[in-house]
Design an enzyme around this catalytic site. Sequence first.
Site, PDB file in Angstrom:
ATOM      1  N   TYR A 456       0.827  -1.212   0.000  1.00  0.00           N
ATOM      2  CA  TYR A 456       0.000   0.000   0.000  1.00  0.00           C
ATOM      3  C   TYR A 456       0.858   1.257   0.000  1.00  0.00           C
ATOM      4  O   TYR A 456       0.600   2.204   0.740  1.00  0.00           O
ATOM      5  CB  TYR A 456      -0.999  -0.010   1.172  1.00  0.00           C
ATOM      6  CG  TYR A 456      -1.803  -1.274   1.231  1.00  0.00           C
ATOM      7  CD1 TYR A 456      -2.663  -1.626   0.186  1.00  0.00           C
ATOM      8  CD2 TYR A 456      -1.692  -2.154   2.289  1.00  0.00           C
ATOM      9  CE1 TYR A 456      -3.384  -2.800   0.210  1.00  0.00           C
ATOM     10  CE2 TYR A 456      -2.410  -3.342   2.329  1.00  0.00           C
ATOM     11  CZ  TYR A 456      -3.258  -3.660   1.283  1.00  0.00           C
ATOM     12  OH  TYR A 456      -3.966  -4.832   1.312  1.00  0.00           O
ATOM     13  N   HIS A 457       1.857   1.257  -0.894  1.00  0.00           N
ATOM     14  CA  HIS A 457       2.732   2.413  -1.057  1.00  0.00           C
ATOM     15  C   HIS A 457       2.749   2.839  -2.525  1.00  0.00           C
ATOM     16  O   HIS A 457       3.808   2.876  -3.160  1.00  0.00           O
ATOM     17  CB  HIS A 457       4.148   2.075  -0.580  1.00  0.00           C
ATOM     18  CG  HIS A 457       4.204   1.566   0.813  1.00  0.00           C
ATOM     19  ND1 HIS A 457       5.123   0.608   1.234  1.00  0.00           N
ATOM     20  CD2 HIS A 457       3.458   1.878   1.909  1.00  0.00           C
ATOM     21  CE1 HIS A 457       4.925   0.362   2.519  1.00  0.00           C
ATOM     22  NE2 HIS A 457       3.923   1.103   2.945  1.00  0.00           N
ATOM     23  N   PRO A 458       1.608   3.188  -3.095  1.00  0.00           N
ATOM     24  CA  PRO A 458       1.565   3.498  -4.525  1.00  0.00           C
ATOM     25  C   PRO A 458       2.222   4.843  -4.826  1.00  0.00           C
ATOM     26  O   PRO A 458       2.095   5.812  -4.078  1.00  0.00           O
ATOM     27  CB  PRO A 458       0.058   3.550  -4.821  1.00  0.00           C
ATOM     28  CG  PRO A 458      -0.553   4.003  -3.523  1.00  0.00           C
ATOM     29  CD  PRO A 458       0.281   3.331  -2.462  1.00  0.00           C
TER      30      PRO A 458
END
Length: 526
Positions: A456-458
């Site tokens: 969840y590090h876009p």
Amino acid sequence: MSSAGDGLDGGALDESVADVFVVGAGAAGAVVAARASEDPNRTVVVVEAGPDHPLLAELPGDLVDGHDNSYTDHDWGLDFLPIADRGRQAFPRGRVTGGSTAVNTTIALRGIPEDYDGWADRGCPDWSWERVLPAFRRLERDLDFGAAPHHGDAGPISIRRFPDDELVPTQAAFLEAARSLGHPECVDANDPDDWGVSRLPMNKLGRVRISTAVGYLAPARVRPNLRIVADTLTRRVVVEGGRATGVEVEGPTGEVRVIRARLVVLCCGAIHTPGVLVRSGIGRRSELDHLGIDPVAVLDGVGANLADHPALAVVCEAREPAWCAPDLPLIQTITRYTSPGSDARLDVNIELISRARLRRDGPPAFVIAPSLEWVEGRGEVRQTSADPRSMPAIEPDFGTCDVDVRRHVAAWKDALELARRPPLADMIERVVFPDPSRVGDDDLTGLARRVTGSGYHPCGTARMGPADDPTTVVDQHGRCHAVDGLVVADASIMPTVPRANINLSTIVIGETIGEWLRTDPTRYGL
């Protein structure tokens, strides 16, 4: 100007011209607004799609509690397709002032110098490690190492590490198991030259999460030149004669207005910034044609180059339910190292997650989670409709890059070995996943190609770089290549994903561009 966080339809926002109109009050947007409004002669408006909670004493509990993420109450409700043919899964993003910094796990890692020097090598010299280090120091109040030359001790974001007497038993056992495998002790994971097993730096005090809404917006609210407008959806940027002249916004009861601005700064994040650009007529020709949007500027990099950290898991049933209690900190420790044969330093890490959601009535469990930090593979974000309320298709395309899969599987095997090492092994009733009888290279490789998820590090979906690179969207100062008066300042401009959670790196983007707006406004036509 009032700084109250009221909505558009209540008359909070008239149609006069703002000097700086910031779209999104999240990890970067809150910082841009706070820094730019330090100039009392400049009017700054920041619009947020989610709610605003201006009184810190009245923050909802899910935003206060940094021991766990907020999963539903302040979430966009997005989903994504991590791997083709696998099925869509939830993709949490914060919809509230503070953005994802208001709902996340509060991991405050910086990345390593090579990340930012790599950005410089891609045509963005103002983002080298030497030049971003002052911004990292400026944002932080490091309670453990504030006196060190590479740290800060007076910034708006408080950072500390859990001492021994606050460690969850499984987290303490993880540290010892990693040391027994030869991982060196790392006292400060944000020391640019250190590596190994360490307590995570975290931007929380006790349980209290220090988001950008708390650290940056709260003290800025008294400024008469700053207005925070919540519950207001941005439909598109208005472009006239090749220049951004305002923003079309929609309030909570459906009223649509165009607010004029001298400069528009998009800070909607790597998932939502591409959507605002596309609805404004800025994007890939095929996507604009498919959605029936008249092109304003064709930029092939919009929505492309999606980078993220692929994640795998070793799920362990715990011998004692108390070790996985819901009120314990979700995460406290990490080991960071370079995988064998890799030419990218610190390309993997492994963390212990104190509890896992197997099923509602299932046994207590925790997770040993290997994450690939340096990634070669890329995905994309596509718009499914021209409707501003529609959700994009998020497709990171994990499991298809052979180099990434090989290094990630090696880290997965390391995580399995940690599960076998005392004292951590003594706390495990059984390994639930992957099946311990099927952990050969071929087994794990095939499994990784089917089950890899997201950290969840876009980032990277409107990346910065020289104008002669057709895959870039903005220059190194965030200015759109094709539209004057339009700036992007969020994780979407990162050329590559840093080797760390992007929490602090995104704040640094807000710090850097916010300072440029304040100290060198002519660079942005102000």
